[in-house]
Write a protein that holds these residues in place. Structure first.
Motif, PDB file in Angstrom:
ATOM      1  N   GLU A 249     -60.922 -13.477 -21.536  1.00 43.30           N
ATOM      2  CA  GLU A 249     -59.814 -13.455 -22.550  1.00 43.30           C
ATOM      3  C   GLU A 249     -59.296 -12.013 -22.285  1.00 43.30           C
ATOM      4  OE1 GLU A 249     -62.364 -13.881 -25.887  1.00 43.30           O
ATOM      5  OE2 GLU A 249     -62.673 -15.878 -25.746  1.00 43.30           O
ATOM      6  N   LYS A 250     -59.906 -10.868 -21.987  1.00 40.87           N
ATOM      7  CA  LYS A 250     -59.015  -9.636 -21.566  1.00 40.87           C
ATOM      8  C   LYS A 250     -57.956  -9.900 -20.698  1.00 40.87           C
ATOM      9  CE  LYS A 250     -63.055  -6.796 -22.981  1.00 40.87           C
ATOM     10  NZ  LYS A 250     -63.880  -5.815 -22.320  1.00 40.87           N
ATOM     11  N   GLY A 251     -58.357 -10.765 -19.548  1.00 39.46           N
ATOM     12  CA  GLY A 251     -57.238 -10.947 -18.464  1.00 39.46           C
ATOM     13  C   GLY A 251     -56.322 -11.746 -18.934  1.00 39.46           C
ATOM     14  N   ILE A 252     -56.557 -12.833 -19.765  1.00 42.50           N
ATOM     15  CA  ILE A 252     -55.384 -13.548 -20.385  1.00 42.50           C
ATOM     16  C   ILE A 252     -54.585 -12.860 -21.226  1.00 42.50           C
ATOM     17  CG2 ILE A 252     -55.118 -15.585 -21.851  1.00 42.50           C
ATOM     18  CD1 ILE A 252     -57.687 -16.706 -20.728  1.00 42.50           C
ATOM     19  N   GLU A 253     -55.448 -11.997 -22.195  1.00 44.98           N
ATOM     20  CA  GLU A 253     -54.350 -11.105 -22.753  1.00 44.98           C
ATOM     21  C   GLU A 253     -53.348 -10.235 -22.147  1.00 44.98           C
ATOM     22  OE1 GLU A 253     -54.880  -7.760 -26.449  1.00 44.98           O
ATOM     23  OE2 GLU A 253     -56.697  -8.763 -25.514  1.00 44.98           O
ATOM     24  N   ARG A 254     -53.854  -9.724 -21.056  1.00 44.45           N
ATOM     25  CA  ARG A 254     -53.108  -8.676 -20.228  1.00 44.45           C
ATOM     26  C   ARG A 254     -52.017  -9.579 -19.342  1.00 44.45           C
ATOM     27  NH1 ARG A 254     -54.475  -3.696 -17.553  1.00 44.45           N
ATOM     28  NH2 ARG A 254     -53.084  -3.370 -15.659  1.00 44.45           N
ATOM     29  N   MET A 255     -52.277 -10.768 -18.951  1.00 45.85           N
ATOM     30  CA  MET A 255     -51.127 -11.561 -18.434  1.00 45.85           C
ATOM     31  C   MET A 255     -50.377 -11.953 -19.464  1.00 45.85           C
ATOM     32  SD  MET A 255     -53.824 -14.547 -16.752  1.00 45.85           S
ATOM     33  CE  MET A 255     -52.668 -15.761 -16.145  1.00 45.85           C
ATOM     34  N   ARG A 256     -50.469 -12.175 -20.541  1.00 44.21           N
ATOM     35  CA  ARG A 256     -49.472 -12.629 -21.624  1.00 44.21           C
ATOM     36  C   ARG A 256     -48.630 -11.261 -21.806  1.00 44.21           C
ATOM     37  NH1 ARG A 256     -49.633 -16.925 -25.458  1.00 44.21           N
ATOM     38  NH2 ARG A 256     -47.631 -16.771 -26.532  1.00 44.21           N
ATOM     39  N   HIS A 257     -49.221 -10.022 -22.022  1.00 39.28           N
ATOM     40  CA  HIS A 257     -48.502  -8.966 -22.206  1.00 39.28           C
ATOM     41  C   HIS A 257     -47.664  -8.620 -21.219  1.00 39.28           C
ATOM     42  CE1 HIS A 257     -48.075  -4.458 -22.342  1.00 39.28           C
ATOM     43  NE2 HIS A 257     -48.040  -4.505 -23.683  1.00 39.28           N
ATOM     44  N   GLU A 258     -47.916  -8.997 -20.011  1.00 39.57           N
ATOM     45  CA  GLU A 258     -46.825  -8.658 -18.723  1.00 39.57           C
ATOM     46  C   GLU A 258     -45.828  -9.864 -18.624  1.00 39.57           C
ATOM     47  OE1 GLU A 258     -47.169  -5.767 -16.983  1.00 39.57           O
ATOM     48  OE2 GLU A 258     -48.598  -4.980 -18.419  1.00 39.57           O
ATOM     49  N   LEU A 259     -46.139 -10.897 -19.023  1.00 44.01           N
ATOM     50  CA  LEU A 259     -45.152 -12.093 -18.791  1.00 44.01           C
ATOM     51  C   LEU A 259     -43.852 -11.949 -19.256  1.00 44.01           C
ATOM     52  CD1 LEU A 259     -45.189 -15.020 -17.922  1.00 44.01           C
ATOM     53  CD2 LEU A 259     -45.637 -15.786 -20.310  1.00 44.01           C
ATOM     54  N   ARG A 260     -42.912 -11.713 -18.274  1.00 40.30           N
ATOM     55  CA  ARG A 260     -41.470 -11.565 -18.468  1.00 40.30           C
ATOM     56  C   ARG A 260     -40.778 -12.133 -17.243  1.00 40.30           C
ATOM     57  NH1 ARG A 260     -43.632  -6.729 -17.890  1.00 40.30           N
ATOM     58  NH2 ARG A 260     -42.906  -5.397 -15.944  1.00 40.30           N
ATOM     59  N   PRO A 261     -39.539 -12.532 -17.571  1.00 41.48           N
ATOM     60  CA  PRO A 261     -38.768 -13.143 -16.502  1.00 41.48           C
ATOM     61  C   PRO A 261     -38.442 -11.933 -15.273  1.00 41.48           C
ATOM     62  CG  PRO A 261     -37.526 -13.621 -18.607  1.00 41.48           C
ATOM     63  CD  PRO A 261     -38.937 -12.832 -18.627  1.00 41.48           C
ATOM     64  N   GLY A 262     -38.427 -12.243 -14.324  1.00 44.72           N
ATOM     65  CA  GLY A 262     -38.139 -11.483 -13.342  1.00 44.72           C
ATOM     66  C   GLY A 262     -39.506 -10.970 -12.496  1.00 44.72           C
TER      67      GLY A 262
ATOM     68  N   ASP B 132     -62.157 -18.195 -28.330  1.00 42.01           N
ATOM     69  CA  ASP B 132     -60.918 -18.027 -29.291  1.00 42.01           C
ATOM     70  C   ASP B 132     -59.659 -17.750 -28.728  1.00 42.01           C
ATOM     71  OD1 ASP B 132     -62.948 -17.951 -31.597  1.00 42.01           O
ATOM     72  OD2 ASP B 132     -63.183 -15.806 -31.345  1.00 42.01           O
ATOM     73  N   CYS B 133     -59.492 -17.909 -27.453  1.00 47.65           N
ATOM     74  CA  CYS B 133     -58.290 -17.870 -26.826  1.00 47.65           C
ATOM     75  C   CYS B 133     -57.254 -18.934 -27.454  1.00 47.65           C
ATOM     76  CB  CYS B 133     -58.485 -18.151 -25.389  1.00 47.65           C
ATOM     77  SG  CYS B 133     -56.764 -17.749 -24.289  1.00 47.65           S
ATOM     78  N   SER B 134     -56.166 -18.317 -27.910  1.00 48.83           N
ATOM     79  CA  SER B 134     -55.093 -19.193 -28.904  1.00 48.83           C
ATOM     80  C   SER B 134     -54.155 -20.306 -28.246  1.00 48.83           C
ATOM     81  CB  SER B 134     -54.091 -18.374 -29.591  1.00 48.83           C
ATOM     82  OG  SER B 134     -53.236 -17.524 -28.936  1.00 48.83           O
ATOM     83  N   PHE B 135     -53.789 -21.447 -28.929  1.00 48.09           N
ATOM     84  CA  PHE B 135     -53.077 -22.223 -28.325  1.00 48.09           C
ATOM     85  C   PHE B 135     -51.754 -21.783 -29.264  1.00 48.09           C
ATOM     86  CE2 PHE B 135     -57.160 -24.531 -28.005  1.00 48.09           C
ATOM     87  CZ  PHE B 135     -56.938 -24.989 -26.972  1.00 48.09           C
ATOM     88  N   GLU B 136     -50.717 -22.518 -28.516  1.00 51.03           N
ATOM     89  CA  GLU B 136     -49.444 -22.460 -29.188  1.00 51.03           C
ATOM     90  C   GLU B 136     -49.160 -23.183 -30.281  1.00 51.03           C
ATOM     91  OE1 GLU B 136     -47.702 -19.796 -27.281  1.00 51.03           O
ATOM     92  OE2 GLU B 136     -49.774 -19.804 -26.732  1.00 51.03           O
ATOM     93  N   THR B 137     -49.765 -23.193 -31.410  1.00 55.06           N
ATOM     94  CA  THR B 137     -49.577 -24.186 -32.453  1.00 55.06           C
ATOM     95  C   THR B 137     -48.193 -24.052 -33.312  1.00 55.06           C
ATOM     96  OG1 THR B 137     -50.890 -22.248 -33.897  1.00 55.06           O
ATOM     97  CG2 THR B 137     -52.343 -23.819 -33.035  1.00 55.06           C
ATOM     98  N   ASP B 138     -47.693 -23.028 -33.034  1.00 51.93           N
ATOM     99  CA  ASP B 138     -46.114 -22.991 -33.411  1.00 51.93           C
ATOM    100  C   ASP B 138     -45.523 -23.806 -32.944  1.00 51.93           C
ATOM    101  OD1 ASP B 138     -46.460 -21.155 -31.509  1.00 51.93           O
ATOM    102  OD2 ASP B 138     -44.637 -20.033 -32.138  1.00 51.93           O
TER     103      ASP B 138
END
Length: 409
Positions: free
Chosen positions: A193-206, A401-407
């Motif tokens: 989950e820490k790795g996934i959170e870090r991936m999400r934080h770094e995710l951006r175009p380019g 508890d890794c979240s889904f894109e429920t929105d």
């Protein structure tokens, strides 16, 4: 196992408590192996698979390398005695373990180690194996083996040894997790989950797919994890069909990005989580939302259906029905066991049952990954989701508890 017997998924195990958990887990796992040996009236099992050796003895030595190079092996007897042939100058990996173990030096006959003398070395290996086996199991010729090449098989059979499928025995032993194992699985999942959170934080175009994927490796190693079994991360049109591996493709705003962790984390336990995200700050398209809604529905419908006491075939029959346009690109299974790595069972889709299905029974204490991939045949994008659960008397309980894109729903 009832829900109130589950560990608190967010709890950090202190060092003293961790040692107590490890002692209990080691005893439990060795007892499970002994139980299977007695059940099959087999006096011993010879282990080469590094994961099986880890399960039975909690020793680890260059796991990925040893998976390709059979340079250490262990014989476990039904009475709990262990004879271990360890890799060159590596006896220290057994330090601190409360085991009835005799250590010896390993003999390898791979071409890398033996060149054209492989057959001669295999004969010397077999003579020692048979000597140890008959010393502790006189008069018995049945030996379980999890993995062996043709030279080794022929040499043991020449000595009158009858071989039993040890991989089936070990997969069955590994099937039911103890409360202590769930604590260790939880520690691995918190790392993922820490790795996934870090991936999400770094995710951006380019950035490239590899740029994002590296963040999971970083957190795994940083937190005492071991390795990642695959490179399953894809973006844009590489999300359909599934099974493209991480590449140098540059992420574009509006792309879907999907991944599957397949991460062997701390203590050698696997965290297997799949999620799909949108690259950039925009909103998903109607098509992307539809794909996500279907994948989310498949995972959660099947989690609601899955219960202890249900047969594999019954689950396959009752599982969420994939719409016709997505059947061809379906994931390879509905669900699979999980522990130190992907484990028995693998549950076939109903459409695949005749060619790939086999029956069995879901039991309390099994840990399972519920899978979905939704991508139309000929489509340009797809959604991969996967949730890791434990089976309790009341059904599935999520372990992450890794979240889904429920929105998006």
């Amino acid at each position: 196992m009832t829900d109130d017997q589950l560990f608190d998924a967010g709890t950090t195990v202190e060092s003293g408590g961790k040692e107590s958990v490890l002692r209990d887990v080691r005893s439990y796992r060795l007892a499970r192996v002994q139980e299977q040996l007695r059940k099959h009236k087999c006096p011993a099992i010879l282990l080469y698979d590094p994961v099986n050796i880890r399960y039975a003895t909690d020793t680890s030595n260059m796991q990925v390398w040893a998976g390709r190079n059979p340079a250490r092996y262990v014989m476990v007897f039904a009475d709990g005695r262990i004879v271990a042939w360890e890799f060159h100058s590596s006896e220290h990996v057994w330090d601190g373990l409360d085991l009835n173990v005799e250590l010896r030096g390993a003999l390898s006959w791979t071409f890398f180690n033996a060149g054209h003398g492989a057959e001669r070395r295999a004969e010397a290996w077999a003579a020692e194996i048979v000597d140890v086996f008959r010393k502790h199991a006189p008069g018995d010729g049945l030996l379980a083996v999890d993995r062996l090449d043709p030279f080794g098989t022929a040499c043991l059979e020449k000595h009158g040894i009858t071989l039993l499928d040890g991989q089936a025995l070990m997969e069955t032993a590994r099937l039911i997790k103890s409360p202590g194992e769930l604590v260790l699985i939880g520690e691995s999942l918190r790392t993922a989950e820490k790795g996934i959170e870090r991936m999400r934080h770094e995710l951006r175009p380019g950035l490239t797919e590899n740029d994002i994927w590296a963040n999971l490796h970083y957190e795994n190693i940083r937190n005492g994890g071991e390795w990642i079994e695959t490179r399953l991360l894809a973006s844009g049109d590489r999300t359909n069909p599934w099974m493209h591996e991480s590449s140098s493709r540059v992420l574009q705003a509006g792309d879907l990005l999907a991944f599957d962790t397949d991460m062997v984390g701390p203590n050698g336990y696997c965290s297997d989580i799949s999620r799909t995200w949108l690259v950039g700050d925009g909103r998903p398209s109607d098509e992307q939302r539809k794909l996500y809604e279907l994948a989310y529905a498949q995972v959660h419908f099947n989690m609601d259906v899955l219960r202890p006491g249900m047969t594999f075939r019954e689950f396959s029959e009752k599982a969420w029905k994939i719409p016709e346009q997505y059947i061809k690109n379906r994931y390879c299974c509905l669900a699979h066991g999980i522990g130190m790595v992907d484990e028995y069972p693998s549950i076939a889709h109903q459409v695949d049952w005749e060619s790939a299905g086999y029956d069995g029974l879901f039991e309390v204490g099994m840990t399972v990954c519920v899978e979905s991939y939704i991508g139309a045949e000929g489509g340009t994008q797809g959604v991969k989701l996967e949730q890791q659960v434990v089976l309790t008397e009341n059904g599935c309980v999520s372990l992450t508890d890794c979240s889904f894109e429920t929105d998006w729903l």
